[in-house]
Design an enzyme around this catalytic site. Structure first.
Site, short mmCIF file in Angstrom:
data_model
loop_
_atom_site.label_atom_id
_atom_site.label_comp_id
_atom_site.label_asym_id
_atom_site.label_seq_id
_atom_site.Cartn_x
_atom_site.Cartn_y
_atom_site.Cartn_z
N ARG A 54 3.85 -4.86 0.53
CA ARG A 54 2.49 -4.44 0.18
C ARG A 54 1.56 -4.74 1.35
O ARG A 54 1.66 -5.81 1.97
CB ARG A 54 1.99 -5.19 -1.06
CG ARG A 54 2.61 -4.76 -2.38
CD ARG A 54 2.22 -3.33 -2.78
NE ARG A 54 2.79 -2.93 -4.06
CZ ARG A 54 3.97 -2.33 -4.22
NH1 ARG A 54 4.71 -2.05 -3.16
NH2 ARG A 54 4.40 -2.00 -5.42
N GLU A 62 -4.31 2.14 0.64
CA GLU A 62 -3.58 3.43 0.62
C GLU A 62 -4.31 4.46 -0.25
O GLU A 62 -4.83 4.08 -1.29
CB GLU A 62 -2.17 3.21 0.07
CG GLU A 62 -1.34 2.34 0.98
CD GLU A 62 0.04 2.03 0.42
OE1 GLU A 62 0.46 2.67 -0.56
OE2 GLU A 62 0.69 1.14 0.97
N HIS A 65 4.37 4.83 2.83
CA HIS A 65 4.93 4.15 1.64
C HIS A 65 6.17 4.89 1.11
O HIS A 65 6.19 5.38 -0.02
CB HIS A 65 3.88 4.00 0.53
CG HIS A 65 4.16 2.84 -0.38
ND1 HIS A 65 3.18 2.06 -0.94
CD2 HIS A 65 5.33 2.32 -0.83
CE1 HIS A 65 3.73 1.12 -1.70
NE2 HIS A 65 5.05 1.26 -1.65
C1 GLV Z 1 7.28 0.34 -4.29
O1 GLV Z 1 6.53 -0.06 -3.49
C2 GLV Z 1 7.60 -0.33 -5.51
O2 GLV Z 1 7.00 -1.38 -5.82
O3 GLV Z 1 8.44 0.17 -6.25
#
Ligand code: GLV
Length: 321
Positions: A230, A259, A277
């Site tokens: 994150r 984001e 991501h």
């Molecule tokens: C992706 O970032 C997730 O948490 O699945």
């Protein structure tokens, strides 16, 4: 009973529960106002949907929030638990995909693939040269893994296959780490020793800005930071400053603080590999994530405990007590 899904599901993943009315947009996203108008009994949402106490308050029929993600930082789990709302996530099915994306960022950043591609595409490449885009070695270097859970553990295996030395930081030593050849270190010591630091811990109050200015300053000037967890785990401004001043060699980032906005300072940073991501972004992983979330939501509404319940204290959910 109503099951709301905040965005369109993959065609192959539709709820097989004839007793439920399924509400999902044909495209785009259901807004909080639309969810409130719909008053669902179950909600399947994405990591970019914020499910906070105010939304939970406005959805009094809700029995379950099924997140199509392993991370839960978009959901106020404590508020859900206190209201008797089950929360589920999607562990395991995305472990390989996310670890593989971490490896892709590691390789691309160490070997400057983005810069190389830009050079080729720009037509500016003048041919093979002894000193062109020199990267850093991977075999024999030290990979420091912050958070040795499922994904961190898989990254450890991949790093070992590349001949890397492994160390890890975690709230406490992890059983099985020795079998991976990973040495337990306090975070600050890991930051001092590692050539690559890869983040795999959840975002929660205690890990927000885990890598702040002081922590980043402990890293070797030759080191590479990788983040597929994150964005908020890292002080982005401090990271940019380190890269701009050459106090850190490079970074590979799949996640960002705000984001989908990425700060212009990050975009302008030297030696930074960026991805939008994509950690779990394989068809297989995303399909299994969606299936797992739908199954969890349907299970709860059928009175069966879901496999991926994260707040046991909310079972049985309100409406079934
Ligand atoms: C992706 O970032 C997730 O948490 O699945």
């Amino acid at each position: 009973m109503k099951l709301a899904v905040t965005s369109p599901l993959p065609v192959a993943v539709q709820p097989r529960a004839p007793e439920l009315t399924v509400v999902q947009p044909a495209s785009g996203r259901l807004t909080a106002a639309e969810l409130i108008a719909c008053q669902p009994d179950a909600l399947v949402c994405l990591l970019s949907d914020r499910v906070d106490d105010a939304l939970l308050e406005a959805l009094p029929r809700l029995q379950v929030v099924a997140n199509v993600a392993v991370g839960l930082d978009n959901i106020d789990v404590a508020a859900a638990t206190s209201r008797g709302v089950c929360v589920t996530n999607t562990p395991d099915v995305l472990t390989d995909a996310t670890a593989e994306l971490t490896l892709a960022l590691l390789l691309a950043t160490a070997r400057r693939l983005t810069e190389g591609e830009q050079l080729v595409r720009s037509g500016q490449w003048r041919g093979w040269a002894l000193d062109l885009l020199l990267g850093v070695p991977i075999a024999g270097s030290t990979l420091g893994i912050v958070g040795l859970g499922r994904i961190g553990g898989k990254v450890a295996q991949l790093g070992r296959a590349l001949g890397m030395q492994l160390c890890y930081a975690a709230p406490r030593p992890v059983a099985g780490a020795a079998a991976l050849g990973a040495v337990y270190l306090p975070l600050r010591e890991l930051l001092r020793q590692a050539d690559f630091v890869s983040l795999h811990c959840p975002l929660r109050a205690g890990t927000r800005t885990l890598l702040d200015r002081d922590a980043l300053a402990l890293m070797k000037p030759s080191a590479i930071l990788l983040n597929t967890a994150r964005g908020e785990l890292v002080d982005e401004d401090a990271l940019c400053e380190m890269l701009e001043t050459g106090r850190l060699w490079a970074a590979g980032l799949d996640v960002f603080c705000n984001e989908p906005q990425v700060s212009p300072r990050i975009l302008a940073c030297p030696r930074i590999t960026l991805a939008p991501h994509l950690g779990s972004a394989t068809t297989k992983a995303r399909t299994q994530m969606a299936e797992l979330a739908i199954d969890a939501a349907v299970s709860v509404l059928r009175g069966q405990p879901p496999k991926t319940l994260v707040n046991q204290a909310a079972w049985p959910p309100r409406g079934q007590r």
